[in-house]
Design an enzyme around this catalytic site. Structure first.
Site, short mmCIF file in Angstrom:
data_model
loop_
_atom_site.label_atom_id
_atom_site.label_comp_id
_atom_site.label_asym_id
_atom_site.label_seq_id
_atom_site.Cartn_x
_atom_site.Cartn_y
_atom_site.Cartn_z
CG ASP A 158 -2.28 0.61 0.93
OD1 ASP A 158 -2.35 1.84 0.94
OD2 ASP A 158 -3.24 -0.12 0.68
CG HIS A 184 -5.31 3.80 1.04
ND1 HIS A 184 -4.94 2.50 0.83
CD2 HIS A 184 -6.59 3.89 0.59
CE1 HIS A 184 -5.93 1.83 0.28
NE2 HIS A 184 -6.96 2.66 0.12
CB SER A 211 -9.16 0.55 -0.07
OG SER A 211 -8.45 0.77 -1.23
#
Length: 1234
Positions: free
Chosen positions: A150, A215, A539
């Site tokens: 990520d 994220h 996600s």
């Protein structure tokens, strides 16, 4: 239960829809385009299959040799970007299209494809999944390593604290790239790498594994973050943030940057992660265009991962709800869709005419309740810049007139991509924004500014109000979390099937929470600077499944990736096609169920051989396969398998509408359940389909034994989507039958089966079994009920039933000296077989219930109390008089219940670290009523209101009252918010918690002589000796990578032991004190959070001061050269304000029947001393001081028993009426006035 899902659909082509606006960043590549073949060099991936069986050092030489064969000019070495050699054989290089075509024709090469810029697929979620904090965890969990591909990680987050962790597992071969930007790993984050092979680093990117986006931190904390209490985004979604496997390790691979995620980086991360020794890989990245399996970096990397025993969980994509939009669809991947939880975030819009509309948004600001001028953006164009209303209505930056918008609320039309962050109106000076959505809007964006997104109908009403009102006004409120009773359903953005490459392979596999999820965040993010964020996307659902897979792995370390995947798929909760018309193409097999996956019964295992057969059937050649596998695999008539032969746990078939169809599926199942077990195949089919399973019964004699079966189907239909299910039932679906006092059963059911039952004439209601929570002595004297009060002879015939955590029968409070035998009416029993538990003539009955799952560590399979709560409530109701009872001298006096001569019947329905499940609660009621109790006391409840006959406490109490048994229940500890009261059925007696005229304080004395009074129950003090006083922000554990911004909260592991040892610490958050204690501190001073009206018990001398007093102590510390202080042992002092209802006590109005007053009355529930269990992990003591409506409820239960003893013929309603109508003017119970 073992479930499979079958789906058939019409193969009529459907144009794939794309919601580009949901992508978190633009999906673009700036390339030079020319007519004909491209001559500019771009980054390509050259995939050559399995890694070479020789030293890796020779691999780069091979790659350069190949490059030299196609690059005619000098500089082939400079064109080589990266060599992949640890786990597979590939390289990335700058190539022209002609050079790429030449390489693709070479025998050594499997595929050549452009390195794409992929995109990221962007706390109540685990609880909603039926996976509470207190589920059992395997010791092996700390050996499980989850690899996250990520945007990196923010290692200082409390979610990644390594306090209590040992060194990394011995199998770990990875590294931590720590040289740049002060990045350090620890024993939680055991590895971290970053990859940036192509292009330059741009602003806000950091050349290290550190996350500047947020994220990667978020997905890492969802998968395996530790427990962090009181996490929120400016108060929104406040609660405990946690991951699925908090003891597992994390290995971070930063492959995504501000410019998105390059294939070259992704493949390098897979190459390293496999070689490093991870067990699970979680990847929330994808491409919007489907690619052939071996022209897709994620499919390639995951194939080699699975070959090496690593499960890969991948997000399904955010391009829904169009068909064929699913991404990451290779059969060896676990593909995850996104669905909702039972909480959504809304922001109310109030108009000048009083109308209020509910929109979707996560905004942490409001326009202060005031009404501001409302203007439609189409009427406020920035004409000087060349814009008109047709453009300004979308509210893009620069299109609005500053003078017209300043100080106004701007009404905008949704842009074509459906998203607007409000920055246009904000920069134009607006105080708020209302967006009119064009279609379904089922999730909320996080925004720093007052904004609300309304649905089309409500948006039209606001626009109509604007045009019909001379001076329209509006207000946009701060967001709030509200209950979503439709959940779970798949979000509109979540990508749908069918599978775009292999149409007869069902994708996605399952769904998980992915809407408005709170988790850790990077404070460097440009989106929002915060330590926690609220986000939506596949996600976010993907790491829920990654964590679930790691959880299953921790209990079954030898299971293959396919076995774990099968367990998760076949035990998923069944979803409703009425909420998602795409049915299995939206949610796959259903909603992930981590606990259920521990016991799947049967699994559909698969390995590389199975996937090779599948690939042969897909048209791959022997040459290519051997490159991929690195062995002698070949495609022959024997290995050329169809998709129907792949050992997959779901079945799918595309058909032609209106034409006959048939198919035969071959499967092999492995028994991972009981050694001697049989499974019966049960098929549920719609009209138009016939399904046969042969054999219908599979019998196993041993664990890991394999059996095969064949499923055939045929039919004809004009439908476009048909769903069927196959359940292999081990005859264990009936959990319990309730027959003694009422008629009910608990069973494992699909949603469809539950609905069928609910429609039957014999059935009143069908509802899911929920997990509920406990609503956690001068008190009787304060109620003007002294020990000398008169007692009726009939008191010894009164039986009080306690539904709680059991009892500690050896406590003096339950001594039966002087008691005769149980009353003749008693029909109960004492379950004494285990753990040396015995009843007596005081505790005349005891049962325990654990109808689902295994009993977790620390609990005892008997009525014995290991939590303490049940012993405390039982002694408050009916405990004997025990002189000189205290907690280390605190609250010393005579501990007693209201009816010391009454009998106790104990029903253990709650378990330490597990909670209280509906199936057990109903069983407790069923037995208690039949056993002959007179009063039932229950200090348990749910956080969310349910209809009366979908609530087991309401159901059980209804039948109790019908049989003459009064039920007293706690009101809940969710106050002080309105509508928070629990247990509100009219036939119950609902009890709030109030104070008595004693409170526990702990004095803080400073070196300058100032003394401050804080709240605490601590049994030790600093004995008047002054110690160094230090602000925790000035004592960070720098070697652990922490600075003052983190250490100030006094969390375990963040404090420097040398500086903290022997000192009193000033902390900026309220916690249990374990951080200062482990750092060697002798005391701590903490600020109150909200009303400071009850005392916590701490692990070292702590005083909880009000905000102002804490500030004064900090000021003294900062202005004094050598500040000193001590924290005294607690003492009980007079509270002249008592009684008043405590802040945590739940409030009305009644959430279901608004014209019925609840709670009914209040009773002492703050800092109450009563009996305890010495086995409790909270406090090992025979008596303890705790607070809660749990403590108030037994005061009323005992009072009801007292009234009953004088009036044995009175009904429950009469006793309840007597208690309510004679309560004091403060609505506090007054016993001797009945």
């Amino acid at each position: 239960m073992h479930a499979l899902y079958c789906t058939w659909w019409d193969r009529t082509p459907v144009r794939r829809l794309r919601r580009s606006g949901y992508s978190r960043r633009p999906h673009a590549r700036a390339l030079l385009r020319v007519v004909g073949m491209k001559t500019t060099a771009e980054a390509y991936i050259v995939y050559m299959g399995e890694r070479l069986k020789m030293e890796a050092v020779s691999t780069p030489s091979l790659h350069k040799t190949l490059l030299n064969q196609v690059i005619t000019s000098d500089g082939a070495s400079e064109r080589l970007i990266h060599c992949y050699s640890k786990s597979f054989n590939a390289f990335a290089a700058m190539l022209t299209e002609e050079e790429a075509n030449k390489l693709s024709s070479m025998d050594e090469v499997v595929s050549v494809f452009l390195s794409q810029q992929r995109k990221l697929h962007t706390t109540r979620s685990w609880n909603f999944m039926g996976f509470p904090t207190r589920v059992p965890h395997a010791t092996f969990e700390s050996e499980v390593i989850v690899g996250i591909l990520d945007t990196g990680i923010w290692p200082e987050s409390k979610s990644f604290d390594d306090a209590g962790f040992g060194p990394p597992p011995q199998k770990w071969k990875g590294t931590c790239q720590t040289s740049n930007n002060n990045f350090t790993c620890n024993n939680k984050i055991i590895g971290a790498r970053y990859y940036h092979f192509n292009g330059s680093i741009i602003a806000n990117d950091i050349l290290s594994p550190r996350d500047s986006d947020g994220h990667g931190t978020l997905v890492s904390s969802i998968a395996a973050g530790g427990l962090v209490a009181n996490a929120s985004v400016s108060g929104l979604a406040e609660g405990t943030a946690r991951g699925g496997v908090p003891s597992a390790r994390l290995a971070v691979y930063k492959v995504c940057w501000v410019e998105n995620c390059d294939d070259a980086n992704i493949l390098a991360a897979f190459d390293d992660a496999i070689a490093d020794g991870v067990d699970i890989i979680s990847i929330s990245i994808g491409s919007e265009q489907p690619e052939d399996y071996f022209s897709d970096s994620i499919a390639i990397g995951s194939f080699h991962a699975v070959k090496n025993g690593i499960l890969v969980s991948a997000s399904a994509g955010n391009s829904g709800p169009g068909k064929y939009s699913v991404e990451n669809f290779a059969p060896w991947l676990l593909t995850v869709a996104a669905s909702t939880i039972d909480r959504k975030f809304i922001s109310q819009v109030k108009l000048g005419n009083g109308d209020v509309y509910q929109g979707m948004a996560v905004n942490t600001h409001s326009s202060n309740g005031a009404l501001y001028p409302l203007i439609y953006a189409a009427n406020a164009p920035n004409a000087s810049a060349g814009f008109n209303g047709s453009t300004s209505r979308f509210c893009e930056q620069g299109t609005l007139d500053d003078k017209l918008c300043k100080g106004s609320v701007v009404l905008c039309d949704a842009a074509s991509d459906g998203f607007n962050d409000g920055s246009g109106p904000q920069f134009a000076g607006a105080v708020g924004t209302i967006i009119r959505a064009e279609g379904e809007y089922d999730f909320a964006f996080q925004i720093k500014y007052p904004l609300s997104v309304l649905g089309p109908n409500d948006g039209a009403k606001v626009l109509q109000y604007y045009y019909k009102t001379s001076h329209p006004k509006a207000n946009v409120a701060k967001s709030e979390g509200v209950f979503d009773n439709r959940a779970p359903y798949v979000a509109s953005f979540s990508s749908r099937g069918p599978n775009p490459i292999t149409s007869n392979l069902l994708k996605p596999d399952l769904t998980a929470p992915g809407v408005d999820i709170l988790a850790a965040w990077s404070p460097l993010s440009l989106q929002i600077s915060s330590l926690y964020g609220i986000m939506s996307g596949t996600s976010i659902s993907c790491p829920h499944v990654s964590g679930s897979a790691a959880y299953v792995k921790s209990f079954n370390p030898t299971w293959s990736p396919a076995a774990i995947k099968s367990a998760l798929i076949t035990t998923a909760y069944i979803m409703s096609p009425k909420k998602n018309v795409e049915a299995e193409f939206a949610y796959g097999a259903g909603h992930v169920n981590p606990l259920g996956a521990l016991k799947p019964g049967l699994v559909y295992d698969a390995d590389e051989t199975d996937y090779v057969k599948f690939l042969c059937g897909q048209g791959y050649t022997t040459k290519n396969l051997r490159r991929v596998t690195g062995d002698s695999s070949s495609c022959t008539s024997e290995t050329n398998g169809t998709i129907f032969d792949l050992n997959y746990p779901t079945f799918a078939l595309s058909i032609n509408k209106g034409k006959p169809f048939s198919a035969t599926f071959h499967r092999i199942v492995t028994n991972v359940g009981d050694s001697n077990s049989s499974y019966i195949a049960t098929v549920t089919v719609p009209n138009g389909i016939e399904i046969n399973v042969n054999p219908q019964v599979l019998s196993f004699e041993s664990v890991l034994e394999k059996k095969s079966f064949v499923l055939t189907l045929k039919g004809e239909t004009n439908g476009t989507l048909l769903s069927a299910s196959l359940v292999d039932d081990a005859s264990e679906r009936l959990i319990h039958s309730y027959t003694r006092s009422f008629n009910a059963m608990a069973a494992m059911l699909s949603e469809e089966e539950a609905k069928k039952l609910s429609n039957m004439d014999e059935v009143v209601s069908v509802f899911p079994s929920q997990r509920r929570e406990l609503h956690t002595t001068r008190s009787w004297d304060f109620m003007a009920f002294p020990s000398s009060a008169p007692h009726a002879a009939f008191e010894s015939d009164v039986v009080v039933g306690m539904l709680d955590t059991g009892i500690w029968p050896e406590s003096e409070s339950f001594d039966d000296a002087g008691f005769g035998p149980p009353p003749h009416k008693w029909n109960g029993t004492c379950e004494t077989a285990k753990h040396n538990f015995t009843c007596n003539n005081k505790v005349i009955g005891a049962r325990y219930y654990h109808l689902q799952g295994n009993i977790s560590a620390g609990n005892i399979a008997s009525p014995r109390d290991t939590a303490g709560h049940g012993s405390h409530t039982s002694s408050t109701v009916a405990g004997r008089l025990v002189a000189n009872a205290s907690l280390s001298g605190l609250a010393q006096g005579t501990a007693r219940g209201a009816v010391p001569s009454a009998r106790l019947a104990v029903y253990k329905v709650c378990w330490d670290n597990e909670g209280c499940y509906d199936v057990d609660l109903l069983a407790g009621f069923d037995d208690a009523v039949a056993d002959g109790v007179d009063i039932i006391s229950i200090s348990i409840g749910s956080s969310f209101p349910s209809a009366y006959f979908s609530d087991p406490i309401a159901i059980g109490s209804f039948h109790a009252v019908k049989n003459g048994v009064l039920v007293s229940a706690s009101a809940g500890n969710s106050g002080p918010g309105n509508y928070s009261v629990a247990n509100f059925a009219p036939w119950m007696l609902t009890v709030a918690a109030s104070t008595i005229d004693r409170k526990f304080i702990s004095q803080v004395k400073l070196g300058n002589g100032d003394v401050y009074q804080g709240m605490a129950v601590n049994t030790e003090g600093a004995k008047d000796k002054l110690y160094p006083l230090i602000y925790a922000a000035n004592a960070p554990n720098k070697t652990g990578g922490f600075d003052g911004s983190i250490s100030r909260f006094c969390i375990e592991g963040t404090l420097d032991r040398k500086l903290s040892r022997g000192s009193v610490l000033i902390c900026d958050s309220l916690n249990d004190g374990s951080g200062p204690q482990l750092a060697g501190a002798v005391g701590a001073i903490m600020p109150a959070q909200g009303a400071n009206d009850f005392a916590f018990e701490f692990k070292l001398p702590v005083s909880v001061l009000g905000v102002n007093d804490t500030a004064k102590v900090l000021l003294y510390s900062n202005k004094t050269r050598n500040p000193t202080a001590y924290v005294a042992k607690s003492e009980g002092v007079l509270d002249g304000l008592a009684p008043y209802v405590v802040s945590f006590s739940s409030r009305g109005p009644h959430p279901i029947t608004s014209n019925l007053l609840k709670p009914d009355l209040a009773a002492p529930g703050v800092d109450i001393l009563a009996a305890w269990s010495p086995l409790s992990t909270q406090k090992s003591s025979l008596y303890n001081i705790i607070s809660g409506t749990s403590m108030a409820c037994p005061h009323v239960s005992g009072s009801a028993a007292y009234v009953k003893s004088f009036n044995p013929t009175w009904s429950p309603a009469a006793i309840k009426s007597a208690l309510i109508t004679t309560s004091t003017s403060s609505h506090h119970l007054s016993l001797l006035q009945f």
